[in-house]
Design an enzyme around this catalytic site. Structure first.
Site, short mmCIF file in Angstrom:
data_model
loop_
_atom_site.label_atom_id
_atom_site.label_comp_id
_atom_site.label_asym_id
_atom_site.label_seq_id
_atom_site.Cartn_x
_atom_site.Cartn_y
_atom_site.Cartn_z
CB CYS A 267 -64.35 56.58 -4.07
SG CYS A 267 -63.87 54.85 -4.33
CG HIS A 315 -61.50 56.91 -7.49
ND1 HIS A 315 -61.52 57.07 -6.12
CD2 HIS A 315 -61.90 58.10 -8.03
CE1 HIS A 315 -61.89 58.32 -5.83
NE2 HIS A 315 -62.14 58.96 -6.97
CG HIS A 327 -63.84 62.42 -6.65
ND1 HIS A 327 -62.64 61.76 -6.86
CD2 HIS A 327 -63.53 63.74 -6.62
CE1 HIS A 327 -61.66 62.65 -6.95
NE2 HIS A 327 -62.16 63.85 -6.81
#
Length: 353
Positions: A267, A315, A327
């Site tokens: 990520c 994240h 993402h």
């Protein structure tokens, strides 16, 4: 002998009577579950599996961030160690040269009875030679002081370089230990999640993906219903447009923890490389991006900004406008588009403020 046979036979008879007189229902099979009960149990079980898999990947994401940070620090310390090693070698060569020069001066004084040539000239009756001698003595003294002073400084620098190198080596080793622990934890959690998923039948795996999408859609709907998107209508900056263009070009590439491209990403690997491509280097990990970059209110968000998710900032996704992000979700999934509110939002940061 007959008594013992009689006793054994009596015990056998008692045991047999006990078994025969036990309630019949104790040996009966349980009634089969009704179709309704079975379906409900399976659905609940699959949802529980989804939640457990999500939890494992969430923990793996946090551990990945720890690994990436330790890896970044180890790389930096390795570079600093290389620089210090060069400085130590140069310092040692410099000290050797200065010692040779100081030794030459000492040997010269020994040959002239402890007096440099200029000092001997000072003893001359010739006034001109006397003045020249004074000047040479002064120059010799200054040169000697200069060499000794430079030698002292070089030795002090070398000692500092050596101490710094030792300290950096200890930090490097500590970060390597952190990396190893984080890597072990990541692999264990990903393996556990994969094992859970592999135990499902094909239809259940398909249903699992549907449940993931339903959960994300439900969260996104709740976020949109809160009115969060009503005030978000700002245009991206020039750098933000470049970052968004880079990130969206990576759609379809697989998530691999610790990866920074070009074939795969995690990520924060995706977001850091996107902004590097836009000419704006940012921290490598989502936690450091949250810690170091300027925070922005959600209503002030614009494309290119980074949305940090979960309470531990484990994240990150890039906002691309219209309530969506790009993402890298987790292992087993590819870089994709998703609703900005499909996960728990911690906050928003702006790399080019």
């Amino acid at each position: 002998m007959n008594r013992r046979h009689f006793a054994a036979a009596a015990i056998t008879l008692v045991c047999a009577l006990t078994v025969l007189t036990a309630p019949a229902q104790a040996f009966a099979a349980p009634p089969p579950p009704s179709p309704t009960t079975t379906a409900t149990t399976q659905k609940k079980s699959l949802e529980e599996v989804r939640e457990e898999i999500d939890a494992l990947y969430l923990k793996a994401g946090a551990a990945t961030d720890a690994y990436n940070l330790a890896d970044e620090q180890a790389t930096k310390q390795s570079g600093e160690l290389a620089e210090l090693a060069r400085a130590i070698v140069e310092g040692q060569a410099k000290i050797a040269d200065l010692k040779n020069r100081a030794g030459a001066q000492a040997r010269e004084q020994y040959r002239t009875g402890g007096l440099p040539p200029g000092a001997q000239l000072m003893l001359s009756d010739n006034p001109q030679m006397f003045m020249a001698g004074m000047n040479r003595v002064w120059q010799s003294q200054q040169a000697a002081k200069g060499v000794l002073g430079e030698l002292t400084r070089a030795q002090a620098d070398l000692e500092t370089y050596t101490k710094d190198a030792s300290a950096n080596w200890k930090k490097l080793e500590a970060n390597r230990v952190k990396q190893a622990k984080a890597k072990k934890k990541i692999n264990a959690q990903i393996d556990a999640a994969k094992k859970l998923e592999s135990q499902l039948e094909k239809k259940e795996q398909e249903r699992l993906i549907e449940l993931e999408q339903e959960a994300a859609s439900k969260a996104q709907s709740a976020w949109l219903s809160s009115g969060a998107l009503k005030e978000i209508n700002r245009a991206a900056s020039a750098s933000g447009k470049k970052a968004v263009a880079f990130a969206t070009q990576q759609i379809g590439k697989p998530y691999v923890w610790g990866a920074e491209g070009p074939g795969s990403y995690d990520c924060s690997g995706l977001t850091s490389q996107a902004w590097a491509a836009a000419g704006q280097p940012i921290p490598r990990t989502s936690q450091e991006q949250w810690r170091q970059l300027p925070h922005i209110a959600i209503q002030d968000m614009r494309p290119g900004d980074l949305i940090i998710y979960h309470s531990d900032a484990s994240h990150v996704g890039m906002y691309i406008g219209d309530g969506a992000i790009v993402h890298a979700p987790r292992p087993g999934r590819d870089v994709t588009l998703a609703g900005a509110g499909s996960m728990q939002i911690l906050g928003v940061v702006r790399p080019d403020r």
